[in-house]
Design a protein around this motif. Structure first.
Motif, mmCIF file in Angstrom:
data_model
loop_
_atom_site.group_PDB
_atom_site.id
_atom_site.type_symbol
_atom_site.label_atom_id
_atom_site.label_comp_id
_atom_site.label_asym_id
_atom_site.label_seq_id
_atom_site.Cartn_x
_atom_site.Cartn_y
_atom_site.Cartn_z
ATOM 1 N N TYR B 5 0.831 -1.203 0.000
ATOM 2 C CA TYR B 5 0.000 0.000 0.000
ATOM 3 C C TYR B 5 0.867 1.256 0.000
ATOM 4 N N GLY B 6 0.354 2.318 -0.632
ATOM 5 C CA GLY B 6 1.017 3.614 -0.553
ATOM 6 C C GLY B 6 0.828 4.177 0.843
ATOM 7 N N ILE B 7 1.845 4.892 1.350
ATOM 8 C CA ILE B 7 1.752 5.393 2.726
ATOM 9 C C ILE B 7 2.289 6.821 2.818
ATOM 10 N N LEU B 8 1.622 7.629 3.619
ATOM 11 C CA LEU B 8 2.058 9.014 3.827
ATOM 12 C C LEU B 8 1.780 9.397 5.278
ATOM 13 N N HIS B 9 2.847 9.854 5.960
ATOM 14 C CA HIS B 9 2.674 10.331 7.336
ATOM 15 C C HIS B 9 2.493 11.841 7.266
ATOM 16 N N ARG B 10 1.332 12.285 7.604
ATOM 17 C CA ARG B 10 1.030 13.719 7.507
ATOM 18 C C ARG B 10 1.281 14.426 8.816
ATOM 19 N N GLY B 11 1.783 15.641 8.723
ATOM 20 C CA GLY B 11 1.974 16.440 9.935
ATOM 21 C C GLY B 11 3.429 16.515 10.362
ATOM 22 N N ASN B 15 8.601 9.565 6.994
ATOM 23 C CA ASN B 15 9.573 8.481 6.793
ATOM 24 C C ASN B 15 8.759 7.204 6.588
ATOM 25 N N PRO B 16 8.717 6.720 5.341
ATOM 26 C CA PRO B 16 7.763 5.641 5.032
ATOM 27 C C PRO B 16 8.013 4.343 5.802
ATOM 28 N N ILE B 17 9.287 4.052 6.088
ATOM 29 C CA ILE B 17 9.551 2.796 6.795
ATOM 30 C C ILE B 17 9.063 2.900 8.238
ATOM 31 N N ALA B 18 9.407 4.034 8.873
ATOM 32 C CA ALA B 18 8.944 4.248 10.248
ATOM 33 C C ALA B 18 7.422 4.295 10.295
#
Lengths: 68, 491
Positions: B5-11, B15-18
């Motif tokens: 899945y695509g992932i995005l940490h907002r805010g 860091n995609p792995i974390a």
């Protein structure tokens, strides 16, 4: 039931939930194009409401690492 | 089915792995809070993703990395949920037929949705982790959705390659998830919208790679079962589907075509495409479905014509041999829907806007473009494309379309926790439900128990279709403890 649906279909000009069901039950028909367009219009109205507020920024920030 | 899945940490800076680790840990903690089962780690003992189905090992090819230090867990529904290549990946449990797999793939989406909610509740205000079920960021980076099919080892791999190729090149007319623009050079061709997320990223016909120079037929040879008897055909050329109909046809039709290949059942027609890699893109770039590709024998055919030929073969195969290998009733439904979809694609593709991902997405984006008088290269349209795949129910444009469903939502909810009853996934899931505190690790073909004695006990599951509810439930119900189970199994 089928006749009733047909009747409803002819009468239907408003974009109601019922109209959608009727449309799906009777896929062939002269006003299908109009109906489809109306439904798309409704959908696009909804989309305006849920679209990310800063769409351009969101697209820019959406960077993924390559995977498999 | 394995989906990255695509992932995005907002805010914060993402860091995609974390973020992937955080997302999965949040889900596991959420489960523990519900006291469902203790976390059981994945067991890497038998993994050998560098082996090649053509009979040689590696030969300079890059074996995929295994990141053992990252979060990697097994769920009670038999799935594996882990971090892979900077993405959260969910591998569904093994399923017996296409309809089951659609159900457990949907359960996978549900698990990701619950993970997002769990992560949000643990993150500081203003932060959230977003998950998209897509295969590209629109900037040249792709990540996969892989299918896996159990096949008879005795089938020559060369036969699989040559006969599945035309299907893999042309099935995108109903499996494509659609994409605005292109992410590779398209020469003189202007591509506003194409059928697939993935076609831009394929450069080879056959090969071992999965992250670069991706091949249409992948040769990874890692059966996760008895290697003398089985082959697991690892398919990397598909898009992740949100549409259940697209997904059902992707898995179902491919299963039927593979069954024909397995039985060496084929008609007189040679469907070999002259240049499959070019054809894959050529077809993806043509949403009119009218363009032809050159066949090895010099004819020119459209993707639809090739699919009609395959359907015709499949119908005869069904009459001649039956469809028990793909489950008779499901196979019949596959053929019925396959025919209906090809017919509609031929006469009026727009009529499939509640059935197929690419049609639904195109209708939405093209309608929006017309309403607002936008050009195809407007970033707003890229945003719509992306948001089609957004898994947040309140944001998902896919959800707004109201697509036809094949699986009851209640069945999906149950599949979040329960494994399919018809494969070894049932045994894996059931052991985790009953005795997770005695299990130290599990993987596709084994479970490792720690019963407090000197050595750990490994239970092998080399037969993917054994370990079913019908086969083992009575025996398991007689066991109070895992020690009793192991004794009865003779381990």
């Amino acid at each position: 039931m089928a006749a009733e649906r047909e009747q409803k279909k002819k009468q239907t000009t408003t974009r109601t939930r019922e109209a959608e069901e009727v449309e799906e039950a009777v896929p062939a028909g002269g006003d299908q194009g109009e109906e489809l367009k109306d439904r798309l219009d409704d959908l696009l109205d909804e989309i305006d409401e849920v679209l990310e507020e800063h769409a351009e920024d969101f697209v820019k920030s959406y960077i993924q690492k390559g995977g498999q | 089915m394995e989906t990255e899945y695509g992932i995005l940490h907002r805010g914060i800076e993402s860091n995609p792995i974390a973020a992937s680790s955080m997302l999965i840990n949040a889900y596991v903690q959420h489960l523990e809070a519900e006291a469902e089962a203790e976390k059981v780690d994945w067991d890497f003992e038998d993994e050998s993703p560098g082996n090649d189905a053509r009979g040689f090992a590696r030969e300079g090819a890059m074996p995929p990395e295994i990141e053992t230090h990252l979060v990697n867990t097994v769920l009670t529904n038999g799935a594996r949920f882990y971090v892979d290549h900077a993405h959260p990946e969910l591998s569904t449990p093994e399923c017996r037929d296409a309809l089951e797999l659609v159900r457990w793939d949907r359960a996978g989406e549900e698990i990701l949705i619950q993970s997002m909610i769990a992560a949000k509740s643990m993150l500081p205000p203003g932060q959230e982790i977003l998950v998209h079920k897509n295969n590209s960021d629109g900037k040249g980076n792709s990540y996969g959705c892989h299918e896996n099919y159990l096949m008879d080892r005795a089938v020559p791999f060369g036969r699989i390659v040559s006969r599945i190729m035309p299907h893999f090149v042309t099935r995108q007319i109903y499996t494509g998830a659609g994409k605005v623009g292109a992410e590779t050079s398209t020469g003189d061709k202007k591509v506003d919208f194409q059928l697939t997320q993935r076609a831009d990223f394929f450069e080879e016909e056959v090969g071992l790679e999965t992250t670069l120079k991706r091949p249409i037929v992948n040769t990874r040879d890692e059966p996760h079962g008895d290697a003398q008897k089985y082959r697991r055909l690892h398919v990397i050329v598909g898009d992740a589907n949100l549409s259940e109909i697209s997904n059902f046809l992707k898995i179902g039709v491919t299963s039927v075509v593979l069954a024909m290949i397995e039985d060496d059942w084929w008609g007189p027609n040679d469907l070999t495409i002259a240049a499959p890699v070019g054809a894959l893109r050529h077809i993806s770039y043509d949403i009119s479905l009218k363009e032809t590709v050159e066949m090895a024998d010099g004819r020119r055919m459209t993707a639809l014509e090739i699919q009609w030929e395959l359907l015709d073969l499949a119908r005869k195969y069904a009459e001649d041999r039956g469809l028990e290998s793909v489950v008779e009733s499901v196979g019949a439904e596959v053929l019925r829907r396959w025919e209906a979809v090809l017919g509609a694609l031929e006469t009026d593709p727009g009529s499939l806007s509640k059935q197929l991902d690419w049609v639904a997405k195109h209708r939405l984006i093209d309608g929006y473009r017309e309403r607002h008088g936008l050009e195809w290269d407007d970033t707003k349209l890229d945003a719509l494309d992306l948001q089609y795949h957004d898994l947040r129910p309140e944001r998902s444009l896919f959800a707004k379309v109201g697509m036809e469903r094949l699986v009851d939502p209640d069945d999906v909810s149950r599949a979040v926790h329960d494994a399919p009853t018809t494969t070894r996934a049932w045994f894996r899931g059931e052991c985790l439900k009953r005795w997770s505190s005695s299990i130290t690790a599990a993987n596709w073909d084994s479970i490792v128990f720690d019963l407090g004695s000197e050595s750990l006990k490994r239970v092998g599951m080399m037969e993917p279709l054994k370990g079913t509810e019908a086969g083992l439930k009575a025996l398991m119900d007689q066991c109070e403890t895992p020690a009793e189970l192991l004794e009865k199994l003779g381990t």
